[in-house]
Write an enzyme that holds these catalytic residues in place. Structure first.
Site, PDB file in Angstrom:
ATOM      1  N   ASP A 261       0.856  -1.097  -0.045  1.00 34.77           N
ATOM      2  CA  ASP A 261      -0.070  -0.096  -0.014  1.00 34.77           C
ATOM      3  C   ASP A 261       1.039   1.239  -0.162  1.00 34.77           C
ATOM      4  O   ASP A 261       1.336   1.593   0.958  1.00 34.77           O
ATOM      5  CB  ASP A 261      -0.858   0.007   1.218  1.00 34.77           C
ATOM      6  CG  ASP A 261      -1.920   1.262   1.361  1.00 34.77           C
ATOM      7  OD1 ASP A 261      -1.804   1.837   0.331  1.00 34.77           O
ATOM      8  OD2 ASP A 261      -2.617   1.341   2.283  1.00 34.77           O
ATOM      9  N   LYS A 268       1.650   7.874   0.626  1.00 32.85           N
ATOM     10  CA  LYS A 268       1.832   8.083   1.771  1.00 32.85           C
ATOM     11  C   LYS A 268       3.462   8.573   1.943  1.00 32.85           C
ATOM     12  O   LYS A 268       4.272   8.584   0.942  1.00 32.85           O
ATOM     13  CB  LYS A 268       2.108   6.510   2.409  1.00 32.85           C
ATOM     14  CG  LYS A 268       0.787   5.876   2.578  1.00 32.85           C
ATOM     15  CD  LYS A 268       1.064   4.556   2.996  1.00 32.85           C
ATOM     16  CE  LYS A 268      -0.235   3.645   3.407  1.00 32.85           C
ATOM     17  NZ  LYS A 268      -0.845   4.416   4.451  1.00 32.85           N
ATOM     18  N   ARG A 342     -10.930  -0.409   2.871  1.00 35.89           N
ATOM     19  CA  ARG A 342     -12.333  -0.503   2.777  1.00 35.89           C
ATOM     20  C   ARG A 342     -12.936  -0.993   1.335  1.00 35.89           C
ATOM     21  O   ARG A 342     -14.078  -1.441   1.213  1.00 35.89           O
ATOM     22  CB  ARG A 342     -13.047   0.912   3.252  1.00 35.89           C
ATOM     23  CG  ARG A 342     -12.613   2.008   2.711  1.00 35.89           C
ATOM     24  CD  ARG A 342     -12.733   3.273   3.482  1.00 35.89           C
ATOM     25  NE  ARG A 342     -11.620   3.436   4.444  1.00 35.89           N
ATOM     26  CZ  ARG A 342     -11.475   4.431   5.367  1.00 35.89           C
ATOM     27  NH1 ARG A 342     -12.526   5.374   5.349  1.00 35.89           N
ATOM     28  NH2 ARG A 342     -10.351   4.531   6.188  1.00 35.89           N
TER      29      ARG A 342
HETATM   30  N1  BES Z   1      -3.021   0.364   5.156  1.00 35.85           N
HETATM   31  C1  BES Z   1      -3.577   1.611   5.754  1.00 35.85           C
HETATM   32  C2  BES Z   1      -3.543   1.686   7.230  1.00 35.85           C
HETATM   33  C3  BES Z   1      -2.573   1.316   8.242  1.00 35.85           C
HETATM   34  C4  BES Z   1      -1.666   2.245   8.634  1.00 35.85           C
HETATM   35  C5  BES Z   1      -2.200   0.001   8.489  1.00 35.85           C
HETATM   36  C6  BES Z   1      -0.595   2.128   9.475  1.00 35.85           C
HETATM   37  C7  BES Z   1      -1.067  -0.355   9.391  1.00 35.85           C
HETATM   38  C8  BES Z   1      -0.445   0.691   9.952  1.00 35.85           C
HETATM   39  C9  BES Z   1      -4.778   2.042   5.085  1.00 35.85           C
HETATM   40  O1  BES Z   1      -5.055   1.722   3.744  1.00 35.85           O
HETATM   41  C10 BES Z   1      -4.688   3.621   5.385  1.00 35.85           C
HETATM   42  O2  BES Z   1      -3.714   3.965   4.550  1.00 35.85           O
HETATM   43  N2  BES Z   1      -5.423   4.424   6.044  1.00 35.85           N
HETATM   44  C11 BES Z   1      -5.521   5.562   5.903  1.00 35.85           C
HETATM   45  C12 BES Z   1      -6.993   6.141   5.776  1.00 35.85           C
HETATM   46  C13 BES Z   1      -7.027   7.482   5.565  1.00 35.85           C
HETATM   47  C14 BES Z   1      -6.445   8.015   4.380  1.00 35.85           C
HETATM   48  C15 BES Z   1      -8.714   7.900   5.843  1.00 35.85           C
HETATM   49  C16 BES Z   1      -5.086   6.007   7.424  1.00 35.85           C
HETATM   50  O3  BES Z   1      -5.348   5.265   8.199  1.00 35.85           O
HETATM   51  O4  BES Z   1      -4.253   7.173   7.355  1.00 35.85           O
HETATM   52 ZN    ZN Z   2      -3.929  -0.009   3.255  1.00 31.47          ZN
HETATM   53 ZN    ZN Z   3      -4.156   3.108   2.427  1.00 31.74          ZN
END
Ligand code: BES
Ligand code: ZN
Ligand code: ZN
Length: 493
Positions: A261, A268, A342
Site C-alpha cells: 500500500d 504516503k 475498505r
Molecule cells: N493500510 C493503511 C492503514 C495502516 C496504517 C495499517 C498503519 C497499518 C499501519 C490504510 O490503507 C490507510 O492508509 N488508511 C488511511 C485512511 C485515511 C486515508 C482515511 C489512514 O489510516 O491513514
Molecule cells: Zn492499506
Molecule cells: Zn491505504
C-alpha cells in the site's frame, strides 16, 4: 525444534537447562526433597519478598542438570498468567540459544503444569521464529534443539493432546508471519492466489480465484479500481471448507489482501512505508486460518475470502474524486486513494453474500487511526451483532490477542456524505477507525451478523513484543481458528 514429553522423576532427568516456573498459588512444577528443592524454596521467598526481581539463572552441575533457570509470575506484571508463561518459555529458549544448549527441559509435573503446557509450547514456537529467508547466515540452533516437557504420569495423555494442538496452530501462525514479512515485490496478488490454490489442493478446500477479467465482467468495481495503478493485477480469492456434518452456519472470514500500500495517488510519506508490505496481514490471517480449519474440521461451514490488490500510483491509477458504482448499487467517491482497504473489502462482502454466508468476520490493517486510539497491543473490533462481537473477543482472550470494541454511532454517518455520490470513502480527521467501520457497515449483506477487526496496531512490530521478535505477528490466526472451532457451540443451530 523437537518436543518430547517425559514423566520421569526430576532426579533422573538429564538436561542442559532446567526451566522452572514459580507462582504464589499455582504449582507448575514439583521437586522432591533435594538441593534443588532448597534452591527453589529460597528463590520463591526472595521473589515474593521482592529481593529478586529478574529471572534467576545459575550453573548447576548437579546430577544430570547443567543449568537452572527460574521465573516467578511476579515478573512481567503487565501480562496475565497465560501470556507470562509464553513469555517465560520464549525467554528460556533465548538462554538456550545464547549458550548453545541442545536440550532444554521445562518442569510441568505439578498439579497445574499440564493446564499451561500448550502455552509453553506456543511460547517456544512463536518465540523462536525470525524471518531469516534472505540472510546468508541461517540460525541452525533450532534444528538441533530438543525441548523436554516434564509432566506428571497421570497427565501424559492430556499433555500429548495439548502439545499436538498448540504446536500445530503455532506453526501455522509462523507460516502466516513468514508470508507477511516477505517483501511486496515477492508477494503480490497472483502469488497469494497461487498460495491459496496450493493450500486448497493439499487440504481439500475448494479454491476459486477471480482474475482481472472475471472481476471486470462480474463488476467487482472496487477491487478493479484499487488495482488499476499496479503492474500486478488484482485477484479475488475464496477458499471453502465444508463441514462433514450438516450445518446451517456459513461463516465468511474476509481478510484485506493489499500486498503493498503506497497510498496510490494520495501517496504516503516514505517514512515507514515499508511496513505496508504487510497490508495483506488480514488476508494472510484468513488464508492460514483456513489451512488450520481444513485440518481441524469444525462442525460449521467456513469460507475465506481475500480481496487482493496492490495500491500504486500510476498514469492509470484511480484518482482522488473518482466515482465507481459498487456491486450493491451504491456509488462511492474516492476522496483519498489511500483509504483503499475498505474499498476492496466491500467487494469481498458482496462475494460473501453470493456464497450465502450467515455470519461475516473481516480482518484488516485498515486505519492508522485505530493505532492512535488503542496503541499496538490492541486491535479494534466493531460490528452490527453484539453476540458475534463478544464471541470473537472471547476467542481472542483465549489466546492473548486483545480486541477492544469501538462504537459505530449512527450520528457519525454524516461524515461520509459527499455531494457527488452516495458515499465518500473517507470521513475526515476524527474517529477514523470508526468512520471506516461505518463505511463497511453500509455494504454488509442483509441479515448477516458482522464483526470487523482493525489490526493495524498489532499486525507488525519494529521491536520485539511479548514473545514475538520484531516483524509480523500473525495476529488473528489464533483468534479465528478458536472462533471456528467454538462457533457451533456459540451459535447452536
Ligand atoms: N493500510 C493503511 C492503514 C495502516 C496504517 C495499517 C498503519 C497499518 C499501519 C490504510 O490503507 C490507510 O492508509 N488508511 C488511511 C485512511 C485515511 C486515508 C482515511 C489512514 O489510516 O491513514
Ligand atoms: Zn492499506
Ligand atoms: Zn491505504
Amino acid at each position: 525444534m523437537k518436543f518430547e514429553i517425559v514423566s520421569t522423576s526430576i532426579s533422573k532427568v538429564k538436561t542442559d537447562l532446567l526451566v522452572v516456573l514459580l507462582d504464589k498459588e499455582l504449582e507448575f512444577g514439583f521437586v522432591e526433597d533435594s538441593k534443588l528443592k532448597t534452591l527453589l524454596d529460597n528463590l520463591r521467598r526472595d521473589f515474593e519478598g521482592k529481593t529478586v526481581k529478574k529471572e534467576y539463572f545459575t550453573r548447576w552441575s548437579e546430577e544430570g542438570i547443567r543449568h537452572v533457570l527460574v521465573f516467578h509470575s511476579l515478573l512481567d506484571s503487565a501480562y496475565n498468567i497465560w501470556e507470562k508463561v509464553k513469555i517465560f518459555s520464549a525467554r528460556a529458549l533465548g538462554y538456550g540459544k545464547d549458550l548453545n544448549l541442545s536440550n532444554v527441559a521445562l518442569l510441568l509435573n505439578g498439579q497445574d503444569g499440564a493446564t499451561y503446557l500448550g502455552k509453553v509450547v506456543e511460547g517456544a514456537i512463536l518465540g523462536s521464529y525470525t524471518f531469516e529467508k534472505y540472510k546468508k547466515e541461517k540460525n541452525k540452533y533450532l534444528e538441533g534443539l530438543r525441548v523436554t516437557l516434564i509432566v506428571n504420569e497421570s497427565s501424559r495423555e492430556i499433555s500429548a493432546r495439548k502439545l499436538s494442538r498448540y504446536s500445530f496452530v503455532s506453526e501455522i501462525v509462523n507460516e502466516c508471519r513468514e508470508i507477511v514479512n516477505e517483501p511486496g515485490s515477492v508477494v503480490y496478488p497472483e502469488v497469494l492466489a497461487d498460495l491459496a490454490q496450493q493450500i486448497g489442493k493439499e487440504y481439500h478446500l475448494k479454491v476459486t480465484v477471480l482474475d482481472e477479467k472475471d472481476l471486470q465482467k462480474q463488476r467487482y468495481t472496487a477491487l478493479v479500481s484499487v488495482g488499476k495503478g499496479s503492474i500486478h493485477p488484482p485477484r479475488l480469492i475464496s477458499l471453502e471448507y465444508k463441514s462433514a456434518k450438516k450445518s446451517k452456519v456459513k461463516l465468511a472470514l474476509v481478510g484485506k489482501g493489499i500486498t503493498f500500500d503506497t497510498g496510490g495517488i494520495s501517496i504516503k510519506p516514505s517514512e515507514k512505508m515499508l511496513e505496508m508490505k504487510g497490508d495483506m496481514a488480514g488476508g494472510a490471517a484468513v488464508l492460514y486460518t483456513l489451512k488450520a480449519v481444513a485440518q481441524l474440521k469444525p462442525n460449521i461451514n467456513v469460507v475465506g475470502i481475500i480481496p487482493s490488490a496492490e495500491n500504486f500510483p500510476d498514469a492509470n491509477a484511480q484518482r482522488p474524486g473518482d466515482i465507481f458504482v459498487a456491486k450493491n448499487g451504491k456509488s462511492v467517491q474516492v476522496d483519498n486513494t489511500d483509504a483503499e482497504g475498505r474499498l476492496v473489502l466491500i467487494d469481498a462482502f458482496a462475494r460473501a453474500s453470493e456464497l450465502a454466508a450467515t455470519h461475516l468476520v473481516d480482518i484488516a490493517t485498515l486505519t492508522g487511526s485505530v493505532v492512535r486510539a488503542l496503541g499496538q497491543a490492541y486491535a479494534g473490533i466493531m460490528g452490527n451483532n453484539q453476540e458475534l462481537i463478544d464471541a470473537v473477543i472471547k476467542s481472542g482472550k483465549n489466546h492473548g490477542e486483545n480486541l477492544w470494541q469501538l462504537p459505530l454511532p449512527e450520528e457519525y454517518k454524516d461524515l461520509l456524505k459527499t455531494p457527488y455520490a452516495d458515499i465518500n470513502n473517507i470521513g475526515g480527521v476524527n474517529g477514523g477507525a470508526i468512520t471506516a467501520g461505518l463505511f463497511l457497515q453500509e455494504f454488509t449483506p442483509e441479515n448477516t451478523a458482522w464483526a470487523h477487526l482493525d489490526i493495524a496496531g498489532p499486525f507488525m512490530f519494529d521491536k520485539s513484543w511479548k514473545y514475538y521478535k520484531e516483524g509480523a505477528t500473525g495476529f488473528g490466526v489464533k483468534t479465528l481458528v478458536d472462533l471456528c472451532e467454538r462457533f457451533a457451540g456459540y451459535f447452536p443451530q
